[in-house]
Design a protein around this motif. Sequence first.
Motif, short mmCIF file in Angstrom:
data_model
loop_
_atom_site.label_atom_id
_atom_site.label_comp_id
_atom_site.label_asym_id
_atom_site.label_seq_id
_atom_site.Cartn_x
_atom_site.Cartn_y
_atom_site.Cartn_z
N SER B 28 53.41 19.56 53.66
CA SER B 28 53.85 18.92 52.27
C SER B 28 53.48 17.54 52.50
N GLU B 29 52.64 17.31 54.08
CA GLU B 29 51.80 15.75 54.62
C GLU B 29 51.09 15.56 53.75
N PRO B 30 51.10 14.18 52.58
CA PRO B 30 50.02 14.10 51.25
C PRO B 30 48.75 14.27 52.03
N GLU B 31 48.80 13.39 52.65
CA GLU B 31 47.03 13.14 53.47
C GLU B 31 46.77 14.49 53.84
N GLU B 32 47.11 14.98 54.47
CA GLU B 32 46.86 16.17 54.42
C GLU B 32 46.26 17.01 53.03
N LEU B 33 46.93 17.16 52.40
CA LEU B 33 46.10 17.77 50.80
C LEU B 33 45.42 17.39 50.68
N ALA B 34 45.47 15.93 50.21
CA ALA B 34 44.77 15.13 49.76
C ALA B 34 43.37 15.49 50.07
N ARG B 35 42.97 15.99 51.60
CA ARG B 35 41.98 16.58 51.82
C ARG B 35 41.18 17.23 51.23
N HIS B 36 42.19 17.99 50.71
CA HIS B 36 41.76 19.38 49.68
C HIS B 36 41.72 19.76 48.65
N CYS B 37 41.64 17.96 48.09
CA CYS B 37 42.21 17.95 46.65
C CYS B 37 40.54 18.08 45.74
N MET B 38 41.31 18.93 44.26
CA MET B 38 40.09 19.60 44.11
C MET B 38 39.08 20.34 44.32
N GLU B 39 39.42 21.59 45.73
CA GLU B 39 38.68 22.33 45.58
C GLU B 39 37.48 23.05 45.85
N ASP B 40 38.93 24.17 44.51
CA ASP B 40 38.08 25.11 43.90
C ASP B 40 37.41 24.68 43.07
N ALA B 41 37.44 23.55 42.13
CA ALA B 41 36.91 22.97 40.96
C ALA B 41 35.13 23.14 41.72
N ASP B 42 35.38 21.72 42.65
CA ASP B 42 34.08 21.58 43.18
C ASP B 42 34.27 21.26 44.63
N PRO B 43 34.24 21.49 45.14
CA PRO B 43 34.45 21.58 47.17
C PRO B 43 33.76 21.11 47.26
N GLU B 44 32.77 19.39 46.56
CA GLU B 44 32.27 18.73 47.72
C GLU B 44 33.77 17.56 46.91
N PHE B 45 33.92 17.15 46.28
CA PHE B 45 34.70 16.23 45.28
C PHE B 45 35.10 15.56 46.70
N VAL B 46 36.06 15.90 47.47
CA VAL B 46 36.02 14.96 48.55
C VAL B 46 35.38 14.35 49.42
N ASN B 47 34.05 14.40 49.16
CA ASN B 47 33.49 14.13 49.92
C ASN B 47 31.96 13.63 49.52
N LYS B 48 32.13 13.59 47.84
CA LYS B 48 31.38 12.67 46.92
C LYS B 48 32.68 10.80 46.65
N MET B 49 33.32 11.34 46.59
CA MET B 49 34.23 10.41 46.09
C MET B 49 34.61 9.37 46.69
N GLU B 50 34.64 8.25 45.63
CA GLU B 50 35.41 6.60 46.56
C GLU B 50 36.15 6.33 46.05
N LYS B 51 37.69 5.40 46.43
CA LYS B 51 38.69 5.24 46.26
C LYS B 51 38.63 4.96 44.99
N GLY B 52 39.84 4.62 44.07
CA GLY B 52 39.08 4.12 42.87
C GLY B 52 38.75 4.94 41.61
N ASP B 53 37.38 5.74 42.15
CA ASP B 53 37.51 6.79 40.87
C ASP B 53 37.91 7.91 40.08
N ILE B 54 37.35 7.69 39.38
CA ILE B 54 38.48 8.70 37.81
C ILE B 54 38.12 9.81 37.46
#
Lengths: 420, 166
Positions: B28-54
């Motif tokens: 339930s650690e937020p930072e660890e969960l964040a690393r997999h954000c949107m993973e099954d919709a777009d596996p590259e999402f967290v690598n492509k996005m920058e802080k502040g993106d929408i």
Amino acid sequence: MGMTITEKILADHAGKDFVEPGELINARLDVVLGNDITAPVAIKEFERLGVDRVYDPDKVVLVPDHFTPNKDIKSAEQAKMVREFARKQNLTNYFEVGRMGIEHCLLPEQGLVLPGDVIIGADSHTCTYGALGAFATGVGSTDMAAGMATGEAWFRVPETIKFVYRGKLNPYVSGKDLILYTIGLIGVDGARYMSMEFTGDTIKSLSMDNRFTMANMAIEAGAKNGIFEPDEITIAYIEKRAKRPYKLYHSDPDAKYAQVIEIDVTKIEPQVAFPHLPENTRPISQVGEVAIDQVVIGSCTNGRIEDLRVAAEIIKGRKVHPNVRLIVLPGTQEIYLQAVREGLVEAIVEAGGAFSTPTCGPCLGGHMGILAKGERAVSTTNRNFVGRMGHPESEVYLASPAVAAASSLLGRIAGPEEVV
Amino acid sequence: MLFEGRVFKFGDDIDTDAIIPARHMNTSEPEELARHCMEDADPEFVNKMEKGDIIVAGKNFGCGSSREHAPIAIKYAGVSCVIAKSYARIFYRNAINIGLPIFECPEAAEAIEEGNRVQVNAGTGVITNVTTGETYQAKAFPEFMQQLIEAGGLMAYVKEKVNSRG
């Protein structure tokens, strides 16, 4: 003006004589529920609040059921946090592995949720308890934390869609088929923010286990709650389990509904929801040739004794297809024992199926039956989203225990009438 | 409150399993969960996005489970806000409770395209597509909800209120 059963329950719990859709109310909670995934987040929030004790140690229920028996070290740590909180708070209703069950099978069985209650649970399938004539809805962990602290939660009173089911069910058509058909009809957001009230002469003779299945999947149409008016079937189920008083509510004849949908069940065949949404339903006759690798029978949707009976009856004396892994998970320890006593476990194991201890396990891709890339499963669970049961390129087809059992024997999606 | 960032666009009925697959919920650690954000919709999402993106999405965003891990993953990944045609009920409530700004605006969700630069004014509800110059009106957040989000969610807000009472 009259009120629906949902409006009446909410009004009473908010100390009001009358409420109407759209109204914001603060309601008293009879039960606050959490599991091993959602409770840790809620416990952290609860502790941040600086409150010492939960509002009532009899009314906060914790069930570690998702990744238990602990599937890895991290899960073990999460479960430990829940256990320690339960001990520290002296909770009456904490259920350990060996005495537990899948929360939404367990709470009704233990008489912890009763007609007329208002229940929140940090699990979306909390809506299951609507089968008893209670208002029950899923919330997040923060709402659970606030509920544990205060014994109250705010709600927007929902509009209600009334579903009227008429006619006699065809052979092997169950509550699962009715709810899949209904979701196929209105879509995964067809009842978004609303209450689904299940009525009609078909419902009057529907067993409790089938009602639980239907109320359970109200969330898959986006609903806030699903609900049945309590009747003699409800009372027969509840009277041997209830340890506190309960209240039976009924909708007024002049209650106001956002919509009334009539469904002739005589036209409904067993249903299958294709990937990747529960609304992608087809009647079994329109499924075509779909080869499968795994069959899962169980979950908070279909892990009750009637579900296991239907499956075992079809499987008994036959063999699971060589290409198929059949995994059966009873909903609770009590259901497990009953299945042993009735010879259901024997029938499944002799056929070549695996019989597990109760867990949510594979339903949410946790453990006990994860799918590899390209694999297909027929499952009696509730969601067939992308990656739900494993690899993002695996597929889940939702169906009833009867269809799942028949499919496990033939190695492809099949109706029970092909087998029996 | 003003949010500005590049848009990542998603379709209808994005479910909570796509936002944060259950296989990553043994923590339930937020930072660890964040690393997999949107993973099954777009596996590259967290690598492509920058802080502040929408995130801009279609109807019924966040349908499925009640896991608060879903808005938490989005928030801690650095997404500044979400704009969608509509939201699933539990997700909507969870997002507000944990302080993730979300806006409902079918017109904006329809017109805005992947890669556009978008600005959102939480106080007025005005959404500006900086790339095209078009503007849209979403419902503004009431004052208390802005405070709640600024405080970092319902619990922090409640605590702040309790403390300020002395």
